[in-house]
Design a protein around this motif. Sequence first.
Motif, mmCIF file in Angstrom:
data_model
loop_
_atom_site.group_PDB
_atom_site.id
_atom_site.type_symbol
_atom_site.label_atom_id
_atom_site.label_comp_id
_atom_site.label_asym_id
_atom_site.label_seq_id
_atom_site.Cartn_x
_atom_site.Cartn_y
_atom_site.Cartn_z
ATOM 1 N N ASP A 19 7.433 10.365 11.895
ATOM 2 C CA ASP A 19 7.943 10.096 10.555
ATOM 3 C C ASP A 19 8.220 11.364 9.749
ATOM 4 O OD1 ASP A 19 5.357 10.883 10.206
ATOM 5 O OD2 ASP A 19 4.663 8.992 9.367
ATOM 6 N N ALA A 20 8.126 12.519 10.396
ATOM 7 C CA ALA A 20 8.376 13.756 9.659
ATOM 8 C C ALA A 20 9.777 14.253 9.978
ATOM 9 C CB ALA A 20 7.348 14.816 10.027
ATOM 10 N N GLU A 21 10.525 14.645 8.933
ATOM 11 C CA GLU A 21 11.906 15.055 9.145
ATOM 12 C C GLU A 21 12.120 16.549 9.034
ATOM 13 O OE1 GLU A 21 14.655 12.901 6.796
ATOM 14 O OE2 GLU A 21 14.270 11.058 7.908
ATOM 15 N N VAL A 22 11.235 17.236 8.338
ATOM 16 C CA VAL A 22 11.448 18.666 8.128
ATOM 17 C C VAL A 22 10.357 19.458 8.847
ATOM 18 C CG1 VAL A 22 12.633 18.342 5.924
ATOM 19 C CG2 VAL A 22 10.157 18.632 5.961
ATOM 20 N N THR A 23 10.687 20.707 9.137
ATOM 21 C CA THR A 23 9.777 21.551 9.909
ATOM 22 C C THR A 23 8.399 21.643 9.286
ATOM 23 O OG1 THR A 23 11.683 22.856 10.555
ATOM 24 C CG2 THR A 23 9.524 23.866 10.893
ATOM 25 N N SER A 24 8.354 21.827 7.967
ATOM 26 C CA SER A 24 7.050 22.013 7.322
ATOM 27 C C SER A 24 6.185 20.779 7.499
ATOM 28 C CB SER A 24 7.236 22.333 5.839
ATOM 29 O OG SER A 24 8.013 21.344 5.194
ATOM 30 N N ALA A 473 5.338 27.167 4.644
ATOM 31 C CA ALA A 473 5.318 26.730 6.045
ATOM 32 C C ALA A 473 6.716 26.755 6.648
ATOM 33 C CB ALA A 473 4.710 25.330 6.155
ATOM 34 N N GLU A 474 7.742 26.424 5.835
ATOM 35 C CA GLU A 474 9.126 26.502 6.319
ATOM 36 C C GLU A 474 9.509 27.956 6.618
ATOM 37 O OE1 GLU A 474 11.482 24.124 6.832
ATOM 38 O OE2 GLU A 474 10.451 22.367 6.002
ATOM 39 N N ALA A 475 9.030 28.851 5.759
ATOM 40 C CA ALA A 475 9.447 30.249 5.856
ATOM 41 C C ALA A 475 8.669 31.011 6.924
ATOM 42 C CB ALA A 475 9.268 30.939 4.502
ATOM 43 N N HIS A 476 7.450 30.570 7.201
ATOM 44 C CA HIS A 476 6.582 31.337 8.097
ATOM 45 C C HIS A 476 6.101 30.476 9.257
ATOM 46 C CE1 HIS A 476 6.473 34.621 5.190
ATOM 47 N NE2 HIS A 476 6.231 33.730 4.244
ATOM 48 N N ASN A 477 6.909 30.406 10.280
ATOM 49 C CA ASN A 477 6.489 29.683 11.487
ATOM 50 C C ASN A 477 7.293 30.196 12.668
ATOM 51 O OD1 ASN A 477 8.876 27.827 12.226
ATOM 52 N ND2 ASN A 477 8.618 27.444 10.034
ATOM 53 N N LEU A 482 2.371 27.518 12.967
ATOM 54 C CA LEU A 482 2.381 28.146 11.652
ATOM 55 C C LEU A 482 2.008 29.619 11.753
ATOM 56 C CD1 LEU A 482 0.453 25.211 9.998
ATOM 57 C CD2 LEU A 482 2.764 25.927 9.320
ATOM 58 N N VAL A 483 2.511 30.420 10.822
ATOM 59 C CA VAL A 483 2.181 31.853 10.769
ATOM 60 C C VAL A 483 1.951 32.192 9.298
ATOM 61 C CG1 VAL A 483 2.903 34.182 11.405
ATOM 62 C CG2 VAL A 483 3.788 32.226 12.695
ATOM 63 N N TRP A 484 0.756 31.962 8.807
ATOM 64 C CA TRP A 484 0.500 32.102 7.375
ATOM 65 C C TRP A 484 0.507 33.549 6.920
ATOM 66 C CZ3 TRP A 484 1.125 27.989 4.674
ATOM 67 C CH2 TRP A 484 0.754 26.736 5.170
ATOM 68 N N PRO A 485 1.148 33.831 5.781
ATOM 69 C CA PRO A 485 0.957 35.146 5.153
ATOM 70 C C PRO A 485 -0.524 35.312 4.809
ATOM 71 C CG PRO A 485 2.702 33.893 4.035
ATOM 72 C CD PRO A 485 2.040 32.965 4.991
ATOM 73 N N LYS A 486 -0.980 36.561 4.796
ATOM 74 C CA LYS A 486 -2.411 36.823 4.594
ATOM 75 C C LYS A 486 -2.963 36.236 3.300
ATOM 76 C CE LYS A 486 -2.432 41.114 7.235
ATOM 77 N NZ LYS A 486 -0.967 41.149 7.480
ATOM 78 N N ASN A 487 -2.153 36.301 2.238
ATOM 79 C CA ASN A 487 -2.686 35.895 0.932
ATOM 80 C C ASN A 487 -2.945 34.412 0.783
ATOM 81 O OD1 ASN A 487 -2.762 38.448 0.036
ATOM 82 N ND2 ASN A 487 -1.028 38.293 -1.364
ATOM 83 N N VAL A 488 -2.390 33.605 1.674
ATOM 84 C CA VAL A 488 -2.560 32.160 1.514
ATOM 85 C C VAL A 488 -3.183 31.494 2.731
ATOM 86 C CG1 VAL A 488 -0.651 31.972 -0.121
ATOM 87 C CG2 VAL A 488 -0.229 31.639 2.325
ATOM 88 N N LEU A 536 -6.288 28.050 22.817
ATOM 89 C CA LEU A 536 -5.328 29.099 22.476
ATOM 90 C C LEU A 536 -4.090 28.490 21.820
ATOM 91 C CD1 LEU A 536 -5.709 31.437 25.588
ATOM 92 C CD2 LEU A 536 -6.898 31.513 23.393
ATOM 93 N N ARG A 537 -3.670 27.329 22.326
ATOM 94 C CA ARG A 537 -2.532 26.655 21.681
ATOM 95 C C ARG A 537 -2.872 26.273 20.249
ATOM 96 N NH1 ARG A 537 -1.265 24.058 26.422
ATOM 97 N NH2 ARG A 537 -2.382 22.170 25.810
ATOM 98 N N ASP A 538 -4.090 25.787 20.045
ATOM 99 C CA ASP A 538 -4.502 25.426 18.678
ATOM 100 C C ASP A 538 -4.528 26.655 17.768
ATOM 101 O OD1 ASP A 538 -4.686 22.716 19.015
ATOM 102 O OD2 ASP A 538 -6.856 22.648 19.263
ATOM 103 N N ALA A 539 -4.997 27.768 18.338
ATOM 104 C CA ALA A 539 -5.045 28.996 17.523
ATOM 105 C C ALA A 539 -3.632 29.376 17.073
ATOM 106 C CB ALA A 539 -5.679 30.135 18.304
ATOM 107 N N GLU A 540 -2.661 29.201 17.980
ATOM 108 C CA GLU A 540 -1.270 29.504 17.620
ATOM 109 C C GLU A 540 -0.749 28.509 16.587
ATOM 110 O OE1 GLU A 540 0.269 31.574 21.743
ATOM 111 O OE2 GLU A 540 0.179 29.385 21.626
ATOM 112 N N LEU A 541 -1.072 27.258 16.802
ATOM 113 C CA LEU A 541 -0.568 26.207 15.918
ATOM 114 C C LEU A 541 -1.133 26.349 14.501
ATOM 115 C CD1 LEU A 541 0.970 23.528 15.528
ATOM 116 C CD2 LEU A 541 -1.035 22.330 16.431
#
Lengths: 584, 584
Positions: A19-24, A473-477, A482-488, A536-541
Amino acid sequence: MVTRLSHLFLRTLRDDPSDAEVTSAKLLVRAGYIRRQAPGIFAWLPLGLRVRARIEGIIRDEMVAAGAQEVLLPALAPREPYEATNRWTEYGDGIFRLKDRKDADYLLAPTHEELFALLVKDLYSSYKDLPVTLFQIQDKYRDEARPRAGLLRGREFTMKDAYSFDIDDAGLDRSYQTMRDAYERIFARLGLEYAIVKADAGAMGGSKSEEFLHPIAVGEDTFVRSAGGYAANVEAYVTPVPDALPIEGKPEPVLLPAADTPTIDTLVAHANAVAPRDGAPWTAADTLKNVVLALTHLDGTREVVVVGLPGDREVDLKRAEVAFAPAEVEPAGDDDFKRHPGVFVKGYIGPQVLGAESPSGIRYVVDPRVVDGTAWITGANERGVHVSGLVMGRDFTADGVAEVSDVRAGDPAPDGSGPLETARGMEIGHVFQLGRKYAEALGLKVQDENGKLATVTMGSYGIGVTRILAILAEAHNDEKGLVWPKNVAPFDVHVVATGKDSVAYDLATDIVAQLEGERFEVVYDDRPKVSPGVKLRDAELLGMPIVVVAGRNAADGVVELWDRSSGERSDVPVAELLDAVRAI
Amino acid sequence: MVTRLSHLFLRTLRDDPSDAEVTSAKLLVRAGYIRRQAPGIFAWLPLGLRVRARIEGIIRDEMVAAGAQEVLLPALAPREPYEATNRWTEYGDGIFRLKDRKDADYLLAPTHEELFALLVKDLYSSYKDLPVTLFQIQDKYRDEARPRAGLLRGREFTMKDAYSFDIDDAGLDRSYQTMRDAYERIFARLGLEYAIVKADAGAMGGSKSEEFLHPIAVGEDTFVRSAGGYAANVEAYVTPVPDALPIEGKPEPVLLPAADTPTIDTLVAHANAVAPRDGAPWTAADTLKNVVLALTHLDGTREVVVVGLPGDREVDLKRAEVAFAPAEVEPAGDDDFKRHPGVFVKGYIGPQVLGAESPSGIRYVVDPRVVDGTAWITGANERGVHVSGLVMGRDFTADGVAEVSDVRAGDPAPDGSGPLETARGMEIGHVFQLGRKYAEALGLKVQDENGKLATVTMGSYGIGVTRILAILAEAHNDEKGLVWPKNVAPFDVHVVATGKDSVAYDLATDIVAQLEGERFEVVYDDRPKVSPGVKLRDAELLGMPIVVVAGRNAADGVVELWDRSSGERSDVPVAELLDAVRAI
């Protein structure tokens, strides 16, 4: 206190939720940050809540540093204030309305200009109390028609909204600039690239407004910018108006013999063949296309309006919505035409029979480029027949000007700063100079220096907290997650222990303790029966900025260190780990 | 960064607001902590928000320390889960319901058992995932019939609600105890005296429940306790049941000659005169009073029920509500009597003509003291006539037992721990063992150790954050204003500068800097044109634990130091101030 994955309320999914349409939304649900509860309504799981808290912390920090004071107003708001400003009606289906047991009307507030204005009216009475800027971080509600974009268009969502109150325009300018500066600092700290673009103050009824857009290919908003520094949402682009031309001496219009001209290009060719213009040949930009639109006004009445624009342009319905706000706009349908029998000859509509003062009574408005003295090829209101050399201000007139044409790359910036390029973006913040509209409607006045009552002027400043999280999440993946910026990021470091014996676990426990001693926030994957591959996959996700894997070489005191953002991975002796982590 | 009163969004009122009925609402509005926006709906001003944040911080801290994990569920919840547990209907007028633009039903959730159960069902599938305890701090909604008690009965309010999930009863016991312990720590840190009392699990449908009550004379709840450690809300008090008596050998009932006996006492005197009992004389406790109640069931049907209780007792309608839940209970009215013509002879109702199996079909239930073999003086269903020696189990029977009698000081504790005393209190927390009711209704099952599906057992644990804040204000105030406990005060120290020249202001500024250097949170009354009297009254009203006044003796480097709680005031040289502040 370390957070252990063996205990954390979390379930990651291998596949995208259907049911999700967008990457985030896909990633945040897969990684166990949120769960959908109903259309546009989400539950926040522990990891998601941590990111929210960090975003809120940064926003609160900068608001307070900018001198804004935090308050909290109710989400459940009485009808009367919104009635006073007419928004109870203007919002149409876009808000949730409800009644209490005594049949009194309430709404779930989508924004709080009214209640803040009343609060300041309630507490303050003198110019000496001003300026004041108040903010809240609060849950808001909108009954979106299509809540399909995850947190990007939630029906229950969290916003930071701020409101400034000043005695005069110069004060509003200062308050506005202060908030605008704070927004720049907020987005910088959030690691979110932004463009500040002129925006339509539109439904808010303000005098000046700018949007902060995050440039991203999947953005819902189109904006334009010039190399010289102009930037605007296309809805806010103002077409440069050419000078009027002398009418005197213009040739009389010529009826073109009927011909099969199914396109603008064929029409132009026909005109150049049968009625060539002195000087340059006719071009598509010399044709006047008349498009019939249907407006639905707030009181429910429907009006047919014709807009005239150069034939090389299209009507941009979003810009038309702004031009005709608060009416809703759509292309006219058969029913609309039927209500005006005999007026419209489809494909050959010309302005000669239109206008509020004409027998048809149908309003005719034109693109700003249609100035007095310009000559056009357009319909002659007769099947198959066009006319050329029809001069604005002589052969036809308009009831007004409307910015309905599309904006394109190469169009000139209105401030003369060069040709425009177009880009797509997502709105991450919006600042408005509201002026006195709300204060007037709600009677927000204070005594001025001369002891007279003066209406207060307001600004309104919004950032969607939950929306920002989705945009991050859209900008950093990447394809792995996901690839979170450090501050968040919910945690600074994700420590993984793999292997069947206790060596890696003992080492990992030790590393976790060291990292926490250095005030890093750590999540520790200590799940005993989960395979290394899944871990390891979870760590990446999950997307923490730094991952430390204690596995194969644990017995030798060596761990693998990942920089999730750069993708770099290296083996590091435990003794050097803290320095290496700090370096990232 | 120091907070200055010259800048703070605050207005104090000299008089109580006219729309506030309770002390906490009066004081919190007067002191500028909150403002009323609509009945039961409040805006939080900066000072109020700071207290909230501190209360939330303490609660969050102890929840996390107890192993609970924070999540956040929506306030706007779909109907279906609440339909599955029947609460959509059971809540009656007590909740806010609304529809979205597609006509789907939603509610503003008053509590979240359903959504948490579904969330755990969504994420977890094995007994290995359990136990888990989740919590949230969230805005909730109840459409209170009489929202007049300020934050004590808000319609929009903030709660910490937690839910535990276990595979078996022993696990639930442990999870319940863990939360109960955490609650004790929370209230201790909040500086809020409490009693833990047995409570009615009632509408929640659980098996065990305890309330944390703050003992206070103005409390809405009555509770009872014994010196031996028993404590219960009166709704939860269980009457000790006397042993049944032998029926054999009991004298036959005697019709008492008609007499004017308008009270129980005159009836007892009449009976002792005309039909004395062997052994002890009749007492009021030997009369059987039959009270007609009207129940409104969930489906809207209305039922007349008669309850029989000793004549020295009254019906306690709150206890009757629990006894007949989920029906609503009120004294029968004329219309109820009319629906049963010829059955009730008012003032002379006896059980002989009652009972579900009797021709009247009217249910007759009795107080637990009415056991088989007890003999009673009661009505003979004939005007003016009573009967004595009517024996339960021989001359009349009942359709059941109901705890409807009032509970009084001196009544025995059911656990034999001595006579009860009564006290009043305010609910500050509530813990429930819900058992499997919600999990069953929503299909929350996990695989057990044998691979079979087992229904999960749940607990539910609530603290009203905004209610607690109001109760803290009720508990800690004097005639001058609020007196915050140190752990929740919005600021540690309130520094006041008075006087016309700059000496006091310079000194105060210096003191503020020193205090902040020592990590005290400081509010500084630097308002230049406000009289000393108003400033000192405001300092008392706002209620910070410590007040420092730089005024008269500022030039000599001496300030006045107030301990707001003890009322002590002393002159202190600035050099000794930090130590003196620390000492408080």
